[in-house]
Design an enzyme around this catalytic site. Structure first.
Site, mmCIF file in Angstrom:
data_model
loop_
_atom_site.group_PDB
_atom_site.id
_atom_site.type_symbol
_atom_site.label_atom_id
_atom_site.label_comp_id
_atom_site.label_asym_id
_atom_site.label_seq_id
_atom_site.Cartn_x
_atom_site.Cartn_y
_atom_site.Cartn_z
ATOM 1 N NE ARG A 55 -6.026 2.207 -9.417
ATOM 2 C CZ ARG A 55 -5.036 3.069 -9.289
ATOM 3 N NH1 ARG A 55 -4.449 3.239 -8.129
ATOM 4 N NH2 ARG A 55 -4.607 3.758 -10.316
ATOM 5 N NE ARG B 103 -15.369 -3.343 1.664
ATOM 6 C CZ ARG B 103 -14.354 -3.536 2.482
ATOM 7 N NH1 ARG B 103 -14.557 -3.558 3.802
ATOM 8 N NH2 ARG B 103 -13.143 -3.728 2.022
ATOM 9 N NE ARG C 104 3.399 13.838 -0.996
ATOM 10 C CZ ARG C 104 3.467 15.074 -0.524
ATOM 11 N NH1 ARG C 104 4.180 15.999 -1.165
ATOM 12 N NH2 ARG C 104 2.852 15.399 0.590
ATOM 13 N NE ARG D 208 -1.509 5.818 7.088
ATOM 14 C CZ ARG D 208 -1.237 4.676 6.503
ATOM 15 N NH1 ARG D 208 -2.179 3.768 6.370
ATOM 16 N NH2 ARG D 208 -0.029 4.400 6.068
ATOM 17 C CD GLU E 271 1.425 7.557 7.211
ATOM 18 O OE1 GLU E 271 1.270 6.459 7.775
ATOM 19 O OE2 GLU E 271 1.062 7.761 6.035
ATOM 20 C CE1 TYR F 262 2.504 0.637 -1.063
ATOM 21 C CE2 TYR F 262 0.986 -0.806 -2.244
ATOM 22 C CZ TYR F 262 1.565 -0.383 -1.064
ATOM 23 O OH TYR F 262 1.231 -0.983 0.120
ATOM 24 C CG ASP G 247 -0.234 -4.363 -1.059
ATOM 25 O OD1 ASP G 247 0.170 -3.420 -0.352
ATOM 26 O OD2 ASP G 247 -1.424 -4.508 -1.390
HETATM 27 C C1 LIG Z 1 3.853 3.388 4.335
HETATM 28 C C2 LIG Z 1 3.795 2.046 3.683
HETATM 29 C C3 LIG Z 1 2.954 1.074 4.201
HETATM 30 C C4 LIG Z 1 2.879 -0.171 3.609
HETATM 31 N N1 LIG Z 1 2.024 -1.090 4.106
HETATM 32 C C5 LIG Z 1 1.903 -2.284 3.514
HETATM 33 C C6 LIG Z 1 0.956 -3.225 4.005
HETATM 34 O O1 LIG Z 1 0.238 -2.978 4.976
HETATM 35 N N2 LIG Z 1 0.865 -4.429 3.368
HETATM 36 C C7 LIG Z 1 1.649 -4.739 2.268
HETATM 37 O O2 LIG Z 1 1.515 -5.845 1.730
HETATM 38 N N3 LIG Z 1 2.565 -3.867 1.797
HETATM 39 C C8 LIG Z 1 2.708 -2.647 2.390
HETATM 40 N N4 LIG Z 1 3.639 -1.751 1.917
HETATM 41 C C9 LIG Z 1 4.529 -2.146 0.784
HETATM 42 C C10 LIG Z 1 5.859 -2.787 1.239
HETATM 43 O O3 LIG Z 1 6.563 -1.874 2.045
HETATM 44 C C11 LIG Z 1 6.667 -3.152 -0.020
HETATM 45 O O4 LIG Z 1 6.002 -4.161 -0.735
HETATM 46 C C12 LIG Z 1 8.093 -3.669 0.257
HETATM 47 O O5 LIG Z 1 8.772 -2.879 1.192
HETATM 48 C C13 LIG Z 1 8.892 -3.690 -1.032
HETATM 49 O O6 LIG Z 1 10.180 -4.238 -0.800
HETATM 50 P P1 LIG Z 1 11.425 -3.826 -1.695
HETATM 51 O O7 LIG Z 1 12.520 -4.756 -1.361
HETATM 52 O O8 LIG Z 1 11.015 -3.697 -3.121
HETATM 53 O O9 LIG Z 1 11.789 -2.308 -1.254
HETATM 54 P P2 LIG Z 1 12.395 -1.735 0.091
HETATM 55 O O10 LIG Z 1 11.719 -2.335 1.269
HETATM 56 O O11 LIG Z 1 12.358 -0.245 -0.036
HETATM 57 O O12 LIG Z 1 13.919 -2.226 0.092
HETATM 58 C C14 LIG Z 1 14.905 -1.627 -0.745
HETATM 59 C C15 LIG Z 1 16.212 -1.578 0.049
HETATM 60 O O13 LIG Z 1 17.267 -1.169 -0.807
HETATM 61 C C16 LIG Z 1 18.153 -0.361 -0.048
HETATM 62 N N5 LIG Z 1 18.958 0.454 -0.993
HETATM 63 C C17 LIG Z 1 18.511 1.354 -1.894
HETATM 64 N N6 LIG Z 1 19.549 1.904 -2.566
HETATM 65 C C18 LIG Z 1 20.683 1.318 -2.096
HETATM 66 C C19 LIG Z 1 22.055 1.477 -2.379
HETATM 67 N N7 LIG Z 1 22.501 2.355 -3.290
HETATM 68 N N8 LIG Z 1 22.957 0.727 -1.695
HETATM 69 C C20 LIG Z 1 22.542 -0.166 -0.741
HETATM 70 N N9 LIG Z 1 21.232 -0.343 -0.424
HETATM 71 C C21 LIG Z 1 20.318 0.384 -1.091
HETATM 72 C C22 LIG Z 1 17.227 0.468 0.797
HETATM 73 O O14 LIG Z 1 17.895 1.031 1.919
HETATM 74 C C23 LIG Z 1 16.169 -0.572 1.200
HETATM 75 O O15 LIG Z 1 16.497 -1.206 2.404
HETATM 76 C C24 LIG Z 1 3.697 -0.473 2.463
HETATM 77 C C25 LIG Z 1 4.550 0.507 1.948
HETATM 78 C C26 LIG Z 1 4.584 1.752 2.529
HETATM 79 C C27 LIG Z 1 5.462 2.812 1.917
#
Ligand SMILES: Cc1cc2nc3c(=O)[nH]c(=O)nc-3n(C[C@H](O)[C@H](O)[C@H](O)COP(=O)(O)OP(=O)(O)OC[C@H]3O[C@@H](n4cnc5c(N)ncnc54)[C@H](O)[C@@H]3O)c2cc1C
Length: 381
Positions: free
Chosen positions: A177, A181, A255, A286, A309, A356, A358
């Site tokens: 994956r 290039r 992680r 990073r 990080e 994971y 995006d």
């Molecule tokens: C380091 C990192 C870098 C990233 N960079 C990119 C990027 O550059 N581009 C990109 O497109 N995507 C990126 N992503 C992915 C992006 O963060 C996710 O697509 C997105 O956050 C997913 O949203 P979500 O709502 O599924 O999860 P989350 O954002 O994790 O939201 C879940 C929420 O549920 C809450 N929660 C959990 N359990 C409970 C509970 N019991 N009671 C109340 N609240 C609760 C949590 O506190 C959290 O706020 C990255 C991810 C990471 C980890």
């Protein structure tokens, strides 16, 4: 606030929770309660202003919006416009900067050559000669693709620091994956639509959750108030699936990341939003410098803020990346089969699906869930 007023409970105010809440509130005209255990909305996409420098940063690591899905782009643009930022990643190896993903500049710079694109295949063949032709793990696959030296310099140490795992224990497909290039294209993403929200990510969440049918309860763990809801309320849960079922089939491991904030008395510390540090002797993976994410802004400061990080085993507080071992995948299957037996319960998002995603895929999944299941369930009520 009377919990009985709500027919939809959304657990989590991350991207998944916010999009699904917005759809239910605006399209079904139903009241939605969003419950968030953190003290802010936005989940891992949250952005904030650094008090000392005034620079906006991404609390849980640099987030670049990119998508090839027009439906997702049109949807999210109703809540924010985006700047023209294009992501480029650099790698600092032995105090010298190289481009990532590995491209012609990386190869020429590392070997002090001036290869042309049409000479790269022959060069790669030369440096991988004698390596395994049937690679069975990540390390063998990487070495047979880019040679031992480039692997040792840019891939091995970074992988070990990120996953704390011997690269020989990772499947070969993971390396497949990672692109190599044969030209000088340094864009990290090729998607048609890219950028950073002009007013930051939190602004998008304020807009998504600003509908009058939506109420948000911060600093509240869903499990502390779960019993106060009617049995027939619809729950859209975007927290960890193992937690929902009280770890019945065991814990799914993650992680996590830790960010160390530093301020320097210069306008620009590293010249790029993200630089990787692949050497094992350097503890962080990073360095993020958020000032570069908004080239359109004129920050009035002579300082810059950066975040180192560090990748760590999960401590249960902040799950970031699922660890897809066979054991975890088996447990996940058990949880999913069990969850399917519950009426009016949708377990979703990156934590619910232990995957994971995006941001664009997260939005797309939430829009699809709304169109295919939530609307349908409402019609059948
Ligand atoms: C380091 C990192 C870098 C990233 N960079 C990119 C990027 O550059 N581009 C990109 O497109 N995507 C990126 N992503 C992915 C992006 O963060 C996710 O697509 C997105 O956050 C997913 O949203 P979500 O709502 O599924 O999860 P989350 O954002 O994790 O939201 C879940 C929420 O549920 C809450 N929660 C959990 N359990 C409970 C509970 N019991 N009671 C109340 N609240 C609760 C949590 O506190 C959290 O706020 C990255 C991810 C990471 C980890």
């Amino acid at each position: 606030m009377n919990h009985k007023d709500f027919s939809y409970i959304v657990v989590g105010s991350g991207l998944f929770g916010a999009v699904i809440a917005e759809r239910i509130a605006s399209q079904l005209q139903q009241k939605v309660l969003v419950i968030e255990k953190r003290d802010h909305i936005g989940g891992n996409c949250h952005s904030a202003i650094d008090e000392e420098t005034g620079i906006e940063y991404h609390t849980y690591g640099t987030h670049i919006f990119h998508t090839g899905e027009e439906k997702v782009w049109q949807y999210i643009n109703r809540f924010s416009s985006f700047n023209t930022y294009r992501h480029q990643v650099l790698s600092c190896y032995k105090n010298k900067i190289y481009q990532l993903p590995i491209n012609l500049e990386t190869i020429n710079s590392y070997y002090n050559l001036n290869l042309k694109p049409f000479e790269v295949d022959a060069f790669l063949e030369k440096i991988t000669k004698g390596e395994k032709s049937n690679p069975v793990n990540f390390e063998e696959k990487a070495i047979s693709s880019i040679g031992r030296e480039l692997y040792e310099a840019f891939v091995r140490g970074y992988t070990v620091k990120q996953w704390q795992i011997d690269p020989k224990a990772l499947p070969a497909e993971i390396f497949s994956r990672l692109p190599v290039r044969k030209n000088y294209n340094e864009n990290y993403y090729f998607d048609e639509w890219q950028g950073i929200p002009l007013n930051g990510y939190t602004h998008i969440f304020n807009n998504l959750l600003g509908h009058p049918n939506i109420s948000v309860l911060l600093n509240t763990d869903f499990f502390s108030i779960k019993d106060t809801f009617d049995k027939d309320v619809t729950i859209i849960y975007s927290g960890p699936i193992d937690r929902y079922f009280d770890y019945k089939f065991g814990t799914l491991s993650w992680r996590t990341l830790h960010f160390e904030r530093k301020v320097f008395p210069v306008k620009d510390y590293q010249g790029n939003a993200v630089i990787n540090y692949p050497e094992e002797g350097i503890p962080y993976t990073r360095i993020h410098e958020p000032v570069h994410l908004h080239p359109e802004r004129k920050y009035n400061t002579d300082k810059t803020v950066v975040f180192e990080e560090y990748s760590l085993p999960d401590n249960g507080a902040n799950p970031y990346y699922p660890i897809l071992t066979e054991e975890n995948i088996k447990k996940l299957r058990q949880y999913k089969e069990y969850a399917a037996g519950f009426k009016n319960l949708f377990i979703c998002g990156r934590l619910g699906e232990y995957k994971y995603y995006d941001m664009d895929k997260t939005i797309s999944n939430a829009l699809n869930l709304f169109e295919t299941r939530i609307k349908e369930a409402k019609r059948n009520q």
